[in-house]
Write an enzyme that holds these catalytic residues in place. Structure first.
Site, PDB file in Angstrom:
ATOM      1  N   THR A 117       0.819  -1.219   0.000  1.00  0.00           N
ATOM      2  CA  THR A 117       0.000   0.000   0.000  1.00  0.00           C
ATOM      3  C   THR A 117       0.849   1.264   0.000  1.00  0.00           C
ATOM      4  OG1 THR A 117      -1.500   1.304   1.389  1.00  0.00           O
ATOM      5  CG2 THR A 117      -0.112  -0.250   2.532  1.00  0.00           C
ATOM      6  N   TYR A 141      -1.705   0.240  10.060  1.00  0.00           N
ATOM      7  CA  TYR A 141      -1.956  -0.416   8.771  1.00  0.00           C
ATOM      8  C   TYR A 141      -0.691  -0.333   7.902  1.00  0.00           C
ATOM      9  CZ  TYR A 141      -3.673  -0.901   3.995  1.00  0.00           C
ATOM     10  OH  TYR A 141      -3.824  -1.271   2.684  1.00  0.00           O
ATOM     11  N   ARG A 282     -10.508  14.253   8.043  1.00  0.00           N
ATOM     12  CA  ARG A 282     -10.476  12.925   8.665  1.00  0.00           C
ATOM     13  C   ARG A 282      -9.060  12.700   9.179  1.00  0.00           C
ATOM     14  NH1 ARG A 282     -11.947   7.800   4.886  1.00  0.00           N
ATOM     15  NH2 ARG A 282      -9.978   8.400   3.934  1.00  0.00           N
ATOM     16  N   GLY A 284      -5.537  11.503   9.952  1.00  0.00           N
ATOM     17  CA  GLY A 284      -4.599  10.620   9.250  1.00  0.00           C
ATOM     18  C   GLY A 284      -4.613  10.751   7.738  1.00  0.00           C
TER      19      GLY A 284
HETATM   20  N1  UDP Z   1     -13.297  10.978   1.522  1.00  0.00           N
HETATM   21  C1  UDP Z   1     -14.300  11.901   1.822  1.00  0.00           C
HETATM   22  N2  UDP Z   1     -15.480  11.423   2.302  1.00  0.00           N
HETATM   23  C2  UDP Z   1     -15.719  10.094   2.513  1.00  0.00           C
HETATM   24  C3  UDP Z   1     -14.689   9.176   2.195  1.00  0.00           C
HETATM   25  C4  UDP Z   1     -13.487   9.653   1.704  1.00  0.00           C
HETATM   26  O1  UDP Z   1     -14.128  13.110   1.674  1.00  0.00           O
HETATM   27  O2  UDP Z   1     -16.811   9.735   2.980  1.00  0.00           O
HETATM   28  C5  UDP Z   1     -12.003  11.464   1.038  1.00  0.00           C
HETATM   29  C6  UDP Z   1     -10.853  11.112   1.959  1.00  0.00           C
HETATM   30  O3  UDP Z   1     -10.665  12.130   2.922  1.00  0.00           O
HETATM   31  C7  UDP Z   1      -9.684  10.996   0.982  1.00  0.00           C
HETATM   32  C8  UDP Z   1     -10.337  10.554  -0.322  1.00  0.00           C
HETATM   33  O4  UDP Z   1     -11.729  10.806  -0.180  1.00  0.00           O
HETATM   34  O5  UDP Z   1      -9.135  12.271   0.759  1.00  0.00           O
HETATM   35  C9  UDP Z   1     -10.138   9.085  -0.594  1.00  0.00           C
HETATM   36  O6  UDP Z   1     -10.517   8.371   0.583  1.00  0.00           O
HETATM   37  P1  UDP Z   1     -10.668   6.796   0.594  1.00  0.00           P
HETATM   38  O7  UDP Z   1     -11.167   6.415   1.961  1.00  0.00           O
HETATM   39  O8  UDP Z   1     -11.470   6.359  -0.590  1.00  0.00           O
HETATM   40  O9  UDP Z   1      -9.196   6.264   0.352  1.00  0.00           O
HETATM   41  P2  UDP Z   1      -7.823   6.543   1.160  1.00  0.00           P
HETATM   42  O10 UDP Z   1      -7.152   7.649   0.410  1.00  0.00           O
HETATM   43  O11 UDP Z   1      -8.154   6.874   2.575  1.00  0.00           O
HETATM   44  O12 UDP Z   1      -7.100   5.253   1.011  1.00  0.00           O
END
Ligand code: UDP
Length: 321
Positions: A117, A141, A282, A284
């Site tokens: 990842t 993770y 969010r 992290g």
């Molecule tokens: N995101 C968002 N709302 C959600 C889920 C994700 O704004 O309900 C944003 C999140 O903050 C990130 C992007 O979408 O910037 C991709 O998030 P995802 O969880 O799909 O993948 P990650 O990048 O965390 O692996």
């Protein structure tokens, strides 16, 4: 000779199983069912319900199925959960994975492709990210995945293991026939949430933060189609089978999309607005994660071909209709 696919009932794993079967590979799936998904499997694929850390089970199946390569997808994948429950992530993604790896060594199965990842990099200093960039995971993770990469490297040196650690950026989309889909419980990924919000199947999306240092203030990610991911896995296996070392490779496109760009593209394709509210950041979330896929392209002779945003969203949408 068969390929053992751990986590073959998951999102990327199930797509790999179909792709490998289509090119005539014999596949055995080992999955504990913990993802709660039950995708259709191609005819001829044996699915064993069990734990990658169950050494007696793994030894037995490596022997009976005459496996010559393992594609290891099984693992826990939620960043937030890994922060609150690191013990679970270290147990499944590292301790149990080491048991699997050691059974492979005992059985002289010395080829492994590992689902890694972009989270191994943590908050990158420079994007696009190259494989040699500093690895400073910011959650358990990413740490658990990186630790297992180090185990692969050590087994390579000591026992001649040939391995590839494919560092996925943001996996999305679905195979074109719509038979398989991205499904996680709970679903936390942007593209399925955007589509479901637009279709009225879920509440409006919460957009996590609009004050990032990006072109429109929302996080930028490198979305990669699951079909492009699985084709990279097939090429990696072919190289390992030729006796080549592969090592760590970024799987991405080199182009990022912001959350707003994903929302806009989805509403254009769906022909309706995506309802959303702006929320707080969010925890992290790095502001931008974009791969340099140059090494993967060069080593694998591979390119992402279905990972433009419209194709990704159309394929995801077809699978969710
Ligand atoms: N995101 C968002 N709302 C959600 C889920 C994700 O704004 O309900 C944003 C999140 O903050 C990130 C992007 O979408 O910037 C991709 O998030 P995802 O969880 O799909 O993948 P990650 O990048 O965390 O692996």
């Amino acid at each position: 000779m068969a390929i053992l696919v751990t986590g073959g009932l998951g999102f990327v794993g199930s797509h790999f199983v179909w792709a490998a079967s289509r090119v005539g590979r014999e596949v055995v799936v080992l999955d504990d069912g913990s993802a709660g998904t039950d995708p259709p499997m191609p005819a001829g694929v044996t699915t064993i319900r069990g734990d990658i850390g169950d050494k007696a089970l793994v030894r037995d199946l490596l022997r009976r199925a005459s496996v010559d390569a393992i594609v290891h997808f099984a693992g826990k994948i939620q960043v937030g959960e890994s922060v609150t429950n690191p013990a679970l992530y270290l147990d499944v993604n590292l301790v149990r994975a080491l048991a699997l790896l050691d059974c492979a060594r005992e059985a002289s199965v010395l080829r492994m492709v590992f689902s890694s990842t972009a989270a191994v990099y943590g908050e990158p200093e420079v994007v696009p990210i190259v494989e040699d960039a500093p690895k400073r995971p910011v959650n358990a993770y990413g740490a658990s995945k990186l630790a297992f990469e180090y185990a692969l490297e050590a087994y390579g040196k000591a026992y001649g293991l040939k391995w590839a650690a494919l560092r996925y950026f943001n996996a999305a989309g679905a195979q074109e026939d719509g038979l398989l889909r991205e499904m996680h419980e709970p679903e936390t990924h942007l593209i399925p949430l955007v589509i479901d919000a637009a279709l009225g199947r879920r509440p409006p999306l919460t957009l996590f933060g609009t004050d990032y240092p990006t072109r429109d203030g929302t996080c930028e990610r490198d979305y990669i189609h699951v079909s492009d991911l699985v084709s990279a896995h097939l090429r990696a296996i072919a190289l390992l089978e030729q006796g080549r070392d592969v090592g760590p490779l970024n799987l991405g496109t080199g182009r990022g999309s912001t959350v707003r760009e994903v929302i806009d593209a989805a509403s254009r394709i769906l022909g309706k607005p995506v309802p959303f509210n702006v929320g707080a950041r969010r925890a992290g979330d790095p502001s931008a994660l974009v791969a340099s896929p140059a090494r993967a392209e060069q080593v694998l002779g591979w390119r992402a071909v279905r990972s433009d945003l419209p194709t990704l969203i159309e394929d995801a949408l077809r699978s969710r209709r």
